[in-house]
Design a protein around this motif. Structure first.
Motif, PDB file in Angstrom:
ATOM      1  N   GLY A  74      -1.804   7.044   6.989  1.00  0.00           N
ATOM      2  CA  GLY A  74      -1.765   6.371   8.096  1.00  0.00           C
ATOM      3  C   GLY A  74      -0.155   5.233   8.222  1.00  0.00           C
ATOM      4  O   GLY A  74      -0.256   4.170   8.889  1.00  0.00           O
ATOM      5  N   PHE A  75       0.531   5.618   7.428  1.00  0.00           N
ATOM      6  CA  PHE A  75       1.916   4.892   7.310  1.00  0.00           C
ATOM      7  C   PHE A  75       3.135   5.710   7.818  1.00  0.00           C
ATOM      8  O   PHE A  75       3.543   6.615   7.248  1.00  0.00           O
ATOM      9  CB  PHE A  75       2.059   4.260   5.967  1.00  0.00           C
ATOM     10  CG  PHE A  75       1.148   3.457   5.699  1.00  0.00           C
ATOM     11  CD1 PHE A  75       0.926   2.210   5.797  1.00  0.00           C
ATOM     12  CD2 PHE A  75      -0.126   3.979   4.778  1.00  0.00           C
ATOM     13  CE1 PHE A  75       0.057   1.077   5.046  1.00  0.00           C
ATOM     14  CE2 PHE A  75      -1.135   3.193   4.222  1.00  0.00           C
ATOM     15  CZ  PHE A  75      -1.111   1.939   4.614  1.00  0.00           C
ATOM     16  N   ASN A  76       3.632   5.290   9.040  1.00  0.00           N
ATOM     17  CA  ASN A  76       4.552   6.089   9.726  1.00  0.00           C
ATOM     18  C   ASN A  76       6.065   6.023   9.470  1.00  0.00           C
ATOM     19  O   ASN A  76       6.573   5.704  10.456  1.00  0.00           O
ATOM     20  CB  ASN A  76       4.257   6.335  11.285  1.00  0.00           C
ATOM     21  CG  ASN A  76       4.749   7.577  11.751  1.00  0.00           C
ATOM     22  OD1 ASN A  76       5.127   8.393  11.186  1.00  0.00           O
ATOM     23  ND2 ASN A  76       4.989   7.156  13.129  1.00  0.00           N
ATOM     24  N   VAL A  77       6.548   5.565   8.172  1.00  0.00           N
ATOM     25  CA  VAL A  77       7.622   5.485   7.986  1.00  0.00           C
ATOM     26  C   VAL A  77       8.270   6.122   6.622  1.00  0.00           C
ATOM     27  O   VAL A  77       7.392   6.703   5.918  1.00  0.00           O
ATOM     28  CB  VAL A  77       8.437   3.812   7.860  1.00  0.00           C
ATOM     29  CG1 VAL A  77       7.997   3.011   9.174  1.00  0.00           C
ATOM     30  CG2 VAL A  77       7.386   3.199   6.531  1.00  0.00           C
ATOM     31  N   SER A  78       9.407   6.013   6.589  1.00  0.00           N
ATOM     32  CA  SER A  78       9.775   6.999   5.185  1.00  0.00           C
ATOM     33  C   SER A  78       9.598   6.064   3.851  1.00  0.00           C
ATOM     34  O   SER A  78       9.556   4.766   4.075  1.00  0.00           O
ATOM     35  CB  SER A  78      11.240   7.317   5.250  1.00  0.00           C
ATOM     36  OG  SER A  78      12.253   6.440   5.272  1.00  0.00           O
ATOM     37  N   LEU A  79       9.594   6.546   2.789  1.00  0.00           N
ATOM     38  CA  LEU A  79       9.707   5.909   1.367  1.00  0.00           C
ATOM     39  C   LEU A  79      10.968   5.055   1.327  1.00  0.00           C
ATOM     40  O   LEU A  79      10.790   3.814   1.104  1.00  0.00           O
ATOM     41  CB  LEU A  79       9.678   6.896   0.490  1.00  0.00           C
ATOM     42  CG  LEU A  79       9.671   6.002  -0.904  1.00  0.00           C
ATOM     43  CD1 LEU A  79       8.448   5.211  -1.194  1.00  0.00           C
ATOM     44  CD2 LEU A  79       9.534   7.137  -2.001  1.00  0.00           C
ATOM     45  N   ALA A  80      12.189   5.623   1.783  1.00  0.00           N
ATOM     46  CA  ALA A  80      13.391   4.811   1.844  1.00  0.00           C
ATOM     47  C   ALA A  80      13.296   3.607   2.617  1.00  0.00           C
ATOM     48  O   ALA A  80      13.632   2.255   2.249  1.00  0.00           O
ATOM     49  CB  ALA A  80      14.411   5.392   2.279  1.00  0.00           C
ATOM     50  N   THR A  81      12.396   3.531   4.047  1.00  0.00           N
ATOM     51  CA  THR A  81      12.437   2.316   4.873  1.00  0.00           C
ATOM     52  C   THR A  81      11.385   1.598   3.944  1.00  0.00           C
ATOM     53  O   THR A  81      11.546   0.235   4.093  1.00  0.00           O
ATOM     54  CB  THR A  81      11.759   2.780   6.087  1.00  0.00           C
ATOM     55  OG1 THR A  81      12.812   3.693   6.821  1.00  0.00           O
ATOM     56  CG2 THR A  81      11.431   1.864   7.207  1.00  0.00           C
ATOM     57  N   THR A 125       0.938  -1.264  -0.088  1.00  0.00           N
ATOM     58  CA  THR A 125      -0.054  -0.056   0.017  1.00  0.00           C
ATOM     59  C   THR A 125       0.761   1.381   0.058  1.00  0.00           C
ATOM     60  O   THR A 125       0.526   2.315  -0.616  1.00  0.00           O
ATOM     61  CB  THR A 125      -1.041   0.096   1.114  1.00  0.00           C
ATOM     62  OG1 THR A 125      -1.508  -1.320   1.033  1.00  0.00           O
ATOM     63  CG2 THR A 125      -2.222   1.247   1.050  1.00  0.00           C
ATOM     64  N   MET A 126       2.193   1.345   0.809  1.00  0.00           N
ATOM     65  CA  MET A 126       2.878   2.572   0.730  1.00  0.00           C
ATOM     66  C   MET A 126       3.488   2.531  -0.482  1.00  0.00           C
ATOM     67  O   MET A 126       3.594   3.785  -1.151  1.00  0.00           O
ATOM     68  CB  MET A 126       3.893   1.996   1.863  1.00  0.00           C
ATOM     69  CG  MET A 126       3.421   2.362   3.161  1.00  0.00           C
ATOM     70  SD  MET A 126       4.812   2.378   4.319  1.00  0.00           S
ATOM     71  CE  MET A 126       5.232   0.709   4.570  1.00  0.00           C
ATOM     72  N   LEU A 127       3.729   1.558  -1.419  1.00  0.00           N
ATOM     73  CA  LEU A 127       4.352   1.619  -2.648  1.00  0.00           C
ATOM     74  C   LEU A 127       3.429   2.316  -3.639  1.00  0.00           C
ATOM     75  O   LEU A 127       3.445   2.791  -4.586  1.00  0.00           O
ATOM     76  CB  LEU A 127       5.373   0.364  -2.995  1.00  0.00           C
ATOM     77  CG  LEU A 127       6.437   0.044  -2.287  1.00  0.00           C
ATOM     78  CD1 LEU A 127       7.112  -1.107  -3.115  1.00  0.00           C
ATOM     79  CD2 LEU A 127       7.475   1.230  -2.550  1.00  0.00           C
ATOM     80  N   GLU A 128       2.020   1.646  -3.489  1.00  0.00           N
ATOM     81  CA  GLU A 128       1.055   2.093  -4.376  1.00  0.00           C
ATOM     82  C   GLU A 128       0.789   3.521  -4.199  1.00  0.00           C
ATOM     83  O   GLU A 128       0.379   4.189  -5.223  1.00  0.00           O
ATOM     84  CB  GLU A 128      -0.277   1.072  -3.874  1.00  0.00           C
ATOM     85  CG  GLU A 128       0.003  -0.482  -4.525  1.00  0.00           C
ATOM     86  CD  GLU A 128      -0.757  -1.414  -3.858  1.00  0.00           C
ATOM     87  OE1 GLU A 128      -0.928  -2.513  -4.309  1.00  0.00           O
ATOM     88  OE2 GLU A 128      -1.499  -1.234  -3.021  1.00  0.00           O
ATOM     89  N   LEU A 129       0.563   4.043  -3.072  1.00  0.00           N
ATOM     90  CA  LEU A 129       0.545   5.409  -2.751  1.00  0.00           C
ATOM     91  C   LEU A 129       1.453   6.268  -3.498  1.00  0.00           C
ATOM     92  O   LEU A 129       1.199   7.248  -4.098  1.00  0.00           O
ATOM     93  CB  LEU A 129       0.299   5.632  -1.407  1.00  0.00           C
ATOM     94  CG  LEU A 129      -1.097   5.288  -0.689  1.00  0.00           C
ATOM     95  CD1 LEU A 129      -0.952   5.048   0.705  1.00  0.00           C
ATOM     96  CD2 LEU A 129      -2.157   5.956  -1.215  1.00  0.00           C
ATOM     97  N   CYS A 130       2.582   5.778  -3.181  1.00  0.00           N
ATOM     98  CA  CYS A 130       3.972   6.302  -3.790  1.00  0.00           C
ATOM     99  C   CYS A 130       3.594   6.435  -5.586  1.00  0.00           C
ATOM    100  O   CYS A 130       3.813   7.662  -6.182  1.00  0.00           O
ATOM    101  CB  CYS A 130       5.230   5.753  -3.408  1.00  0.00           C
ATOM    102  SG  CYS A 130       6.475   6.420  -4.369  1.00  0.00           S
TER     103      CYS A 130
END
Ligand SMILES: [Zn+2]
Length: 313
Positions: free
Chosen positions: A200-207, A185-190
């Motif tokens: 609602g995702f509390n880490v960096s893109l690099a992480t 989901t984080m990569l999809e949002l990116c």
């Protein structure tokens, strides 16, 4: 969330059950947290809620039903989900005078591997004057992230806390930001040009990228690999849309040859491949869209190539 946005101009009743696999009846704290989250979402977008307590999941003898038939490798997703909801909501539908149950799709036309959660099963269910409608089967996970991001950007929807984490019993309604669902989901949002931290995702893109690389070093199921391929192909196709710093952070993921990731459920997946046209003959009222996108079929072509390649690669 995407399905809610898709029907936000309708008067919706958000129905959630205590007693699902990720909200066991023995865990009152998890349920309290889930209920609060659903109430907040309903309040944020102007809808109503209804809650059910049921042992519909727990009364089943899973060790028995999961081995009843080799054609049903997991009883819940091959025989309960979707259909089970129709039974659960029936009393509420009568009491609240609802007309249709939307079941948010888990997959899409492009992912032609069968379980019981698809339009041919769901849309065939009728009870009283009520209908069950499988929603947004034309969208992949990535398409839904795009849909949510665009709705927030163009239509002014308030940004939602998207709860996707597969470890609800451990993390409650917080996303762990390390499991396959959180990472996808984080990569999809990116890929959708959105900032995952606002959802609602509390880490960096690099992480997120680093953790995804770690996940992809081990054998994984075909379905998450399919979605990683969808993300990678879409970002590469639209690479000019992203900033240099975003591309720099994504580079390890973009360079990863996903065809070489080991798939751990190849045998089951190969057996579950279907041609949706065969189902159309059984349920002609469900029409396969004529405008499905070649670029999405390319994901399936590549992913299925990964299924067919030797393990030694
Ligand atoms: Zn998670």
């Amino acid at each position: 969330t995407s399905s809610l946005f898709n029907h936000n101009d309708e008067s919706l009743l958000l129905i959630t059950a205590w007693g699902q696999q990720d909200t066991p009846l023995s865990d009152a704290e998890s349920w309290k947290s889930r209920k609060k989250h659903v109430e907040e979402v309903a309040s944020l977008y102007g809808h109503d809620t209804s809650f059910i307590k049921s042992n519909y999941s727990e009364f089943l003898n899973w060790p028995v039903v999961n081995f009843l038939s080799p054609e049903l490798p997991a009883w819940r997703i091959y025989a309960v989900d979707g259909i089970g909801w129709a039974g659960l909501v029936a009393p509420i539908f009568f009491a609240k005078n609802c007309s249709a149950l939307y079941i948010a799709s888990a997959n899409s036309w492009y992912y032609s591997y069968i379980d019981c959660i698809n339009p041919f099963v769901d849309n065939s269910i009728r009870f009283g004057n009520y209908r069950v409608l499988h929603d947004q089967f034309e969208c992949t996970r990535l398409d839904k992230a795009l849909f949510i991001a665009r709705a927030c950007e163009k239509k002014g929807f308030k940004k939602p806390h998207i709860k996707v984490c597969q470890f609800t019993s451990t993390f409650g309604d917080i996303n762990c930001c390390a499991c396959k669902k959180c990472l996808l989901t984080m990569l999809e949002l990116c890929a959708a040009g959105a900032n995952h931290r606002e959802y609602g995702f509390n880490v960096s893109l690099a992480t997120a990228v680093k953790r995804s690389m770690h996940l992809l070093r081990r054998p994984i199921d075909y379905e998450p690999l399919w979605h990683f391929m969808d993300i990678q192909l879409t970002i590469k196709r639209n690479i000019k849309k992203y900033s240099r710093s975003t591309i720099a952070k994504l580079t390890p993921f973009l360079k990863r040859n996903l065809l070489k990731v080991q798939i751990r459920n190849t045998e089951q997946i190969v057996k579950s491949k279907v041609d949706w046209n065969d189902f159309s003959k059984i349920v002609p009222s469900v029409v396969i869209p004529s405008d499905l996108l070649d670029e999405k079929w390319e994901v399936e072509r590549r992913a299925s190539a990964a299924l067919n390649r030797p393990w030694s690669l």
